[in-house]
Enzyme design. Sequence first.
Site, PDB file in Angstrom:
ATOM      1  N   ILE A  67      11.915  19.839  61.111  1.00 45.59           N
ATOM      2  CA  ILE A  67      11.852  20.782  62.221  1.00 45.59           C
ATOM      3  C   ILE A  67      12.130  22.199  61.731  1.00 45.59           C
ATOM      4  CG2 ILE A  67      12.904  21.462  64.416  1.00 45.59           C
ATOM      5  CD1 ILE A  67      13.465  18.486  64.925  1.00 45.59           C
ATOM      6  N   PRO A 103      21.929  17.903  61.684  1.00 45.45           N
ATOM      7  CA  PRO A 103      22.458  16.746  62.425  1.00 45.45           C
ATOM      8  C   PRO A 103      23.910  16.972  62.814  1.00 45.45           C
ATOM      9  CG  PRO A 103      22.388  16.266  60.083  1.00 45.45           C
ATOM     10  CD  PRO A 103      21.712  17.599  60.256  1.00 45.45           C
ATOM     11  N   ARG A 110      21.840  19.378  68.474  1.00 47.38           N
ATOM     12  CA  ARG A 110      22.844  18.597  69.164  1.00 47.38           C
ATOM     13  C   ARG A 110      23.857  19.550  69.785  1.00 47.38           C
ATOM     14  NH1 ARG A 110      19.599  15.361  69.221  1.00 47.38           N
ATOM     15  NH2 ARG A 110      19.586  13.223  68.407  1.00 47.38           N
ATOM     16  N   GLU A 132      26.009  16.855  77.796  1.00 48.58           N
ATOM     17  CA  GLU A 132      24.746  16.698  78.521  1.00 48.58           C
ATOM     18  C   GLU A 132      24.521  15.297  79.073  1.00 48.58           C
ATOM     19  OE1 GLU A 132      21.121  15.688  75.645  1.00 48.58           O
ATOM     20  OE2 GLU A 132      21.977  17.645  75.194  1.00 48.58           O
ATOM     21  N   HIS A 174      16.904  19.482  77.448  1.00 57.55           N
ATOM     22  CA  HIS A 174      16.535  18.615  76.328  1.00 57.55           C
ATOM     23  C   HIS A 174      15.043  18.259  76.396  1.00 57.55           C
ATOM     24  CE1 HIS A 174      18.663  15.892  73.249  1.00 57.55           C
ATOM     25  NE2 HIS A 174      17.365  15.957  72.917  1.00 57.55           N
TER      26      HIS A 174
END
Length: 326
Positions: A156, A203, A231, A260, A292
């Site tokens: 990404i 991560p 995250r 969330e 999200h």
Amino acid sequence: MNIAFFSTQKYELPFFEQSTRDHRDIKITYFEQALSEQTAILANGFDAICIFVNDTVNATVIEQLASQGINTILLRCAGFNNVDLPAAKAHNLKVLRVPAYSPEAVAEHCIALMLTLSRKTHKAYNRVREDNFDLNGLLGFNLHNKTVGIVGCGKIGLALCNILNGFGANVLVCDPYAQPGNYTITDIDTLLSQSDVISLHCPLTEQTHHLINDEAFSKMKTGVMLINTSRGALLNSKACISALKTKKLGYLGLDVYEQESELFFKNHSDEINQDDIFSRLVSFKNVLVTGHQGFFTQEALTEIANTTLLNALEVNEGRPLTNEVL
């Protein structure tokens, strides 16, 4: 293989039904409920479960799943921080994920957040609908020649680098595993201090939890833009609020949030939000939050369904596991 599919959203069904149409040996039962200690009983009699990012798979849930005959956990996402891996290993549960469903989808969503915040198109949209064409308060800035720092340069992050190069931005990357490319590899302190825009793509681990905190903000430029589509717990939300109040943080774009699981993927429009921190965050005019949806493209959902099916088939047929986490 009989699969209990938790946290089902109606937008997923066409993609998974298409993916499994020609595979009679894979049967999916869809549950709207999220997986938790209270709902794990729904998996009784199944061989595997399929879960998403906000399902709870702690040691208690895993023990219950194992006692019910579950042998496989299929994640229809890339992250697996919600799974207690040591507990899964202790109960001999296989854990598989979808490592990369569409890096471009998330990278393009980052750009959407950046441009919406910088050019204030969300505010302009509302003004024009009320016949207000005043430009005052809508002044933006170019991404061209700006320094954009990317923390984490996996698939990404690399996709985002490529897009930003097209804008003519100066791209900094902080990642211990980064390979040379059309960007400058640097350390985290240099990235924080030199970047006009910072985007997070790492991560969630013990080392990255609250990576962006009061100390990190103290190193940033005044008025910096911060984007997080990775995250939620990479950010200390209270530190963000403090930085917004002092104007150290000039723009904040979030597609994820630390708490969330209690908010996202559901309609709460008829309820009173009980999360005071989230309510405070969205009260700032320079904060943009999406629920999200960075992954949410046709291409990504197709890849998620196809890879999840591949993972299930490999387990069911005893083949080598391509996407095994554990």
